[in-house]
Design an enzyme around this catalytic site. Structure first.
Site, PDB file in Angstrom:
ATOM      1  N   ALA A  67      -5.801 -11.916  11.138  1.00  0.00           N
ATOM      2  CA  ALA A  67      -5.671 -13.272  10.601  1.00  0.00           C
ATOM      3  C   ALA A  67      -4.727 -13.369   9.417  1.00  0.00           C
ATOM      4  CB  ALA A  67      -7.053 -13.771  10.188  1.00  0.00           C
ATOM      5  N   LYS A 102      -7.252 -10.459   1.338  1.00  0.00           N
ATOM      6  CA  LYS A 102      -6.131 -10.895   0.478  1.00  0.00           C
ATOM      7  C   LYS A 102      -5.417 -12.087   1.110  1.00  0.00           C
ATOM      8  CE  LYS A 102      -2.483  -9.351   3.125  1.00  0.00           C
ATOM      9  NZ  LYS A 102      -1.893 -10.315   4.005  1.00  0.00           N
ATOM     10  N   ASP A 142      -0.722  -2.486   4.039  1.00  0.00           N
ATOM     11  CA  ASP A 142      -1.541  -3.265   3.104  1.00  0.00           C
ATOM     12  C   ASP A 142      -2.666  -2.457   2.455  1.00  0.00           C
ATOM     13  OD1 ASP A 142      -0.040  -5.502   3.622  1.00  0.00           O
ATOM     14  OD2 ASP A 142      -1.484  -6.408   5.007  1.00  0.00           O
ATOM     15  N   LEU A 164      -5.217 -11.625   6.661  1.00  0.00           N
ATOM     16  CA  LEU A 164      -6.068 -11.506   5.468  1.00  0.00           C
ATOM     17  C   LEU A 164      -6.396 -10.047   5.138  1.00  0.00           C
ATOM     18  CD1 LEU A 164      -8.531 -14.459   6.314  1.00  0.00           C
ATOM     19  CD2 LEU A 164      -6.604 -14.532   4.729  1.00  0.00           C
ATOM     20  N   ALA A 165      -5.700  -9.123   5.804  1.00  0.00           N
ATOM     21  CA  ALA A 165      -5.872  -7.683   5.572  1.00  0.00           C
ATOM     22  C   ALA A 165      -7.275  -7.172   5.882  1.00  0.00           C
ATOM     23  CB  ALA A 165      -5.464  -7.297   4.143  1.00  0.00           C
ATOM     24  N   GLY A 166      -7.909  -7.779   6.847  1.00  0.00           N
ATOM     25  CA  GLY A 166      -9.291  -7.413   7.199  1.00  0.00           C
ATOM     26  C   GLY A 166      -9.453  -5.949   7.587  1.00  0.00           C
ATOM     27  N   GLY A 167      -8.543  -5.425   8.385  1.00  0.00           N
ATOM     28  CA  GLY A 167      -8.644  -4.017   8.793  1.00  0.00           C
ATOM     29  C   GLY A 167      -8.251  -3.091   7.655  1.00  0.00           C
ATOM     30  N   SER A 168      -7.195  -3.465   6.943  1.00  0.00           N
ATOM     31  CA  SER A 168      -6.696  -2.624   5.846  1.00  0.00           C
ATOM     32  C   SER A 168      -7.734  -2.460   4.743  1.00  0.00           C
ATOM     33  CB  SER A 168      -5.438  -3.246   5.229  1.00  0.00           C
ATOM     34  OG  SER A 168      -4.481  -3.489   6.218  1.00  0.00           O
TER      35      SER A 168
HETATM   36  P1  ATP Z   1      -2.880  -8.079   7.787  1.00  0.00           P
HETATM   37  O1  ATP Z   1      -3.205  -9.212   6.890  1.00  0.00           O
HETATM   38  O2  ATP Z   1      -2.561  -6.854   6.986  1.00  0.00           O
HETATM   39  O3  ATP Z   1      -1.871  -8.399   8.823  1.00  0.00           O
HETATM   40  P2  ATP Z   1      -5.154  -8.196   9.645  1.00  0.00           P
HETATM   41  O4  ATP Z   1      -6.358  -7.310   9.709  1.00  0.00           O
HETATM   42  O5  ATP Z   1      -5.420  -9.608   9.401  1.00  0.00           O
HETATM   43  O6  ATP Z   1      -4.245  -7.599   8.532  1.00  0.00           O
HETATM   44  P3  ATP Z   1      -3.644  -6.944  11.823  1.00  0.00           P
HETATM   45  O7  ATP Z   1      -2.851  -6.048  10.967  1.00  0.00           O
HETATM   46  O8  ATP Z   1      -2.984  -7.630  12.952  1.00  0.00           O
HETATM   47  O9  ATP Z   1      -4.325  -8.123  10.987  1.00  0.00           O
HETATM   48  O10 ATP Z   1      -4.826  -6.044  12.347  1.00  0.00           O
HETATM   49  C1  ATP Z   1      -5.817  -6.473  13.123  1.00  0.00           C
HETATM   50  C2  ATP Z   1      -5.932  -5.510  14.320  1.00  0.00           C
HETATM   51  O11 ATP Z   1      -6.500  -4.291  13.912  1.00  0.00           O
HETATM   52  C3  ATP Z   1      -6.803  -6.108  15.378  1.00  0.00           C
HETATM   53  O12 ATP Z   1      -6.177  -5.919  16.611  1.00  0.00           O
HETATM   54  C4  ATP Z   1      -8.088  -5.288  15.318  1.00  0.00           C
HETATM   55  O13 ATP Z   1      -8.649  -5.095  16.568  1.00  0.00           O
HETATM   56  C5  ATP Z   1      -7.628  -3.967  14.718  1.00  0.00           C
HETATM   57  N1  ATP Z   1      -8.642  -3.342  13.828  1.00  0.00           N
HETATM   58  C6  ATP Z   1      -8.905  -2.038  13.775  1.00  0.00           C
HETATM   59  N2  ATP Z   1      -9.863  -1.790  12.874  1.00  0.00           N
HETATM   60  C7  ATP Z   1     -10.216  -2.950  12.321  1.00  0.00           C
HETATM   61  C8  ATP Z   1     -11.163  -3.323  11.334  1.00  0.00           C
HETATM   62  N3  ATP Z   1     -11.947  -2.442  10.710  1.00  0.00           N
HETATM   63  N4  ATP Z   1     -11.221  -4.632  10.993  1.00  0.00           N
HETATM   64  C9  ATP Z   1     -10.413  -5.545  11.578  1.00  0.00           C
HETATM   65  N5  ATP Z   1      -9.531  -5.239  12.547  1.00  0.00           N
HETATM   66  C10 ATP Z   1      -9.412  -3.960  12.920  1.00  0.00           C
END
Ligand code: ATP
Length: 283
Positions: free
Chosen positions: A97, A11, A136, A99-103
């Site tokens: 980043a 996202k 997220d 971009l909600a990659g983990g969420s």
């Molecule tokens: P958002 O846009 O919601 O902030 P995001 O994924 O870009 O999400 P973070 O919320 O900072 O950024 O989360 C990334 C952290 O979560 C990293 O430290 C990573 O190691 C951890 N993590 C745990 N599981 C995952 C996964 N499946 N994919 C990505 N990161 C993960």
């Protein structure tokens, strides 16, 4: 069914305003979240009990810290079942980043296991469970375009904003969401975002006005540490983007384009300088 393959979309935030810090430590936000077609792929395979996670992305933890693991754990607790899963995460969304990659991986695990195990939980029930994993996650289950309030879990659908051209530029550093929120001084917030106005332009499909009215109060925090973010935004607009903004807690910057040739010439310029440059679109 023994196995299921899922698309887990990322996202961007077209708007992100932080209103205040709540007593429970979370921040109350007013945001417009937009799904993009940049995605991870998850393969879930049934097993009797326990969990394994593997991924092509070496920087993410594969144990209980992985949000996919947390999703499995929460779902088994809530549904009071003892079933296992082998998870493969093919990562394309940059990590930490904005971009909600983990969420989105957690959301895909909830949706996938609901089908694989025949739990028949509703979307609302899955979103409720998702909320306990991360702010997220409910949006990643909901999808599309939405105004997000509360900590991001109170979602209202906004009429279609799909197929808009987006260029993502990521400088290749991880910025933890928690750090950005902690560093935001809400008393001297120097910028407010008119989310109401933005939603109006999205609904009218007025791309130029959408681009003009985008805003993210977290930008100033991240730009303090990485002034390059501001540079990238300016360079994008100079190369033909209608507007450019940092997404979420950053550091990814996205530009919105109404012209494919401008997008690709901007991409070329960006690739010469920055680590990850990705063409995508809203869905
Ligand atoms: P958002 O846009 O919601 O902030 P995001 O994924 O870009 O999400 P973070 O919320 O900072 O950024 O989360 C990334 C952290 O979560 C990293 O430290 C990573 O190691 C951890 N993590 C745990 N599981 C995952 C996964 N499946 N994919 C990505 N990161 C993960």
């Amino acid at each position: 069914m023994e196995e299921i393959i899922l698309d887990a979309y990322g996202k961007i935030n077209l708007a992100l305003d932080v209103l205040y810090k709540r007593n429970d430590g979370y921040h109350e936000i007013d945001s417009v979240m937009q799904q993009i077609d940049l995605k991870d792929t998850l393969i879930l395979k049934k097993r009797d009990n326990g969990i394994s996670i593997e991924s092509n992305e070496k920087s993410i933890p594969l144990d209980e810290r992985n949000l996919a693991y947390k999703a499995w754990r929460k779902l088994t607790d809530k549904a009071k079942i003892n079933k296992g899963v082998d998870i493969t995460i093919i990562k394309r969304i940059p990590v930490a980043a904005g971009l909600a990659g983990g969420s989105t991986d957690a959301a895909a695990v909830l949706k996938g296991l609901n089908i694989l195990w025949g739990l028949n939980l509703s979307q609302e029930e899955l979103m409720e469970i998702g909320r306990e994993i991360g702010a997220d996650v409910p949006f990643c289950i909901f999808g599309g375009t939405a105004r997000a309030k509360g900590i991001g879990e109170r979602l209202e659908r906004i009429k279609g904003f799909s197929n808009k051209l987006i260029l993502l530029v990521n400088i290749g550093v991880e910025v933890p969401t928690e750090y950005v929120y902690k560093s935001l001084g809400l008393n001297n917030k120097n910028m407010a975002v008119n989310v109401e106005e933005l939603v109006k332009y999205i609904e009218r499909d007025n791309l130029r006005k959408v681009a003009e009215n985008m805003g993210n109060v977290l930008e100033s925090v991240v730009i303090r540490d990485y002034p390059i973010i501001d540079e990238i935004k300016k360079e994008m607009v100079e190369s033909g983007a209608l507007g450019a903004l940092m997404s979420g807690s950053g550091p990814t910057v996205f530009g919105i384009f109404d012209d494919e040739s401008k997008l690709y010439s901007c991409k070329e310029k960006m690739e010469a300088k920055y680590k990850k440059v990705i063409v995508t679109k809203t869905i």
